[in-house]
Write a protein that holds these residues in place. Structure first.
Motif, short mmCIF file in Angstrom:
data_model
loop_
_atom_site.label_atom_id
_atom_site.label_comp_id
_atom_site.label_asym_id
_atom_site.label_seq_id
_atom_site.Cartn_x
_atom_site.Cartn_y
_atom_site.Cartn_z
N PRO A 9 0.83 -1.22 0.00
CA PRO A 9 0.00 0.00 0.00
C PRO A 9 0.86 1.26 0.00
CG PRO A 9 -0.71 -1.55 1.71
CD PRO A 9 0.59 -2.05 1.16
N LYS A 10 0.56 2.17 -0.89
CA LYS A 10 1.35 3.41 -1.01
C LYS A 10 1.23 4.25 0.26
CE LYS A 10 2.81 2.53 -5.09
NZ LYS A 10 4.02 1.76 -5.05
N GLU A 11 0.12 4.08 0.98
CA GLU A 11 -0.10 4.88 2.20
C GLU A 11 0.98 4.60 3.24
OE1 GLU A 11 -2.65 2.73 1.06
OE2 GLU A 11 -3.58 4.30 -0.14
N ILE A 12 1.44 3.35 3.31
CA ILE A 12 2.46 3.00 4.30
C ILE A 12 3.77 3.71 3.98
CG2 ILE A 12 3.85 1.10 5.22
CD1 ILE A 12 1.40 -0.71 4.82
N GLU A 13 4.16 3.69 2.72
CA GLU A 13 5.40 4.38 2.33
C GLU A 13 5.26 5.88 2.53
OE1 GLU A 13 6.11 3.07 -1.68
OE2 GLU A 13 7.03 1.19 -1.01
N GLU A 14 4.11 6.43 2.16
CA GLU A 14 3.88 7.86 2.35
C GLU A 14 3.91 8.25 3.82
OE1 GLU A 14 0.19 8.51 0.30
OE2 GLU A 14 1.12 8.32 -1.68
N ALA A 15 3.34 7.39 4.67
CA ALA A 15 3.35 7.66 6.12
C ALA A 15 4.78 7.67 6.65
CB ALA A 15 2.51 6.63 6.86
N ALA A 16 5.60 6.75 6.17
CA ALA A 16 7.00 6.70 6.61
C ALA A 16 7.74 7.95 6.19
CB ALA A 16 7.67 5.45 6.05
N ILE A 17 7.48 8.42 4.98
CA ILE A 17 8.14 9.65 4.49
C ILE A 17 7.69 10.86 5.30
CG2 ILE A 17 8.29 11.23 2.51
CD1 ILE A 17 8.19 8.65 0.72
N ILE A 18 6.38 10.92 5.61
CA ILE A 18 5.86 12.03 6.43
C ILE A 18 6.49 12.01 7.82
CG2 ILE A 18 3.77 12.89 7.59
CD1 ILE A 18 2.25 12.07 5.00
#
Length: 194
Positions: free
Chosen positions: A88-97
């Motif tokens: 899920p892209k949301e997991i990678e985006e959350a890590a970047i945030i």
């Protein structure tokens, strides 16, 4: 820019998939034609005024390894592409945030999420490589001398050329044992449950 990238990926994807869907004996003959004494590679070398090389005689194992890698790359690419698409892209985006660098995202998020795929692919590629016969037998016949004599080629020659069926069977069981041990090591290393 995205359209160019998509087109590039599709073209490269087609080239790589072609290697996988082409029968192994056809791939072998293509590589023999490419690496042969009057093959494409030597003709390209002669354009630059270099002396042609008998690739299948001078570097037989390297030639076979390159052909096998080219043939087997497509399978691994498809497996890893499917695994990466499932993250899920949301997991990678959350890590970047949260402040993770790209390296941290890869090592702490992406790789752990595809760990099972890595182990499965490594096992399948190892077992496929252990069993490569047609490619080697067609390209070099196990030679020159015994330079490319792998267990499957030796098994074939002992069982069906020398008519030593017991010896050939023993080699095949050894090959099976090596595959089992390698698979168990991969699972243990990546802490997968059997």
């Amino acid at each position: 820019m995205k359209e160019k990238n998509k087109l590039f990926r599709q073209i490269i994807g087609l080239i790589i998939i072609a290697a996988w869907v082409t029968p192994e004996v056809v791939v072998s003959f293509c590589w023999v034609a490419f690496l042969g004494d009057n093959g494409t590679l030597n003709q390209l070398i002669e354009l630059f005024h270099f002396k042609p090389i008998a690739w299948l005689f001078t570097f037989p194992m390297i030639s076979v390894i390159i052909a096998n890698i080219w043939r087997g790359t497509a399978f691994s690419m498809m497996v890893f592409q499917a695994a990466l698409d499932d993250i899920p892209k949301e997991i990678e985006e959350a890590a970047i945030i949260d402040g993770a660098s790209k390296w941290k995202v890869i090592t702490k998020v992406t790789i752990p999420m595809v760990k099972g795929t890595i182990a499965t692919n490594m096992m399948l590629v190892t077992l496929q490589t252990l069993g490569v016969f047609t490619l080697i037998y067609t390209m070099t016949g196990g030679g020159p001398g015994n330079a490319t004599m792998t267990l499957p080629v030796l098994m074939y020659k002992q069982a069906f050329v020398s008519y030593q069926l017991g010896y050939g069977t023993a080699i095949s069981l050894t090959l099976l044992l090596i595959g089992v041990v390698a698979s168990l090591l991969y699972m243990k290393t990546l802490k997968m449950k059997v």
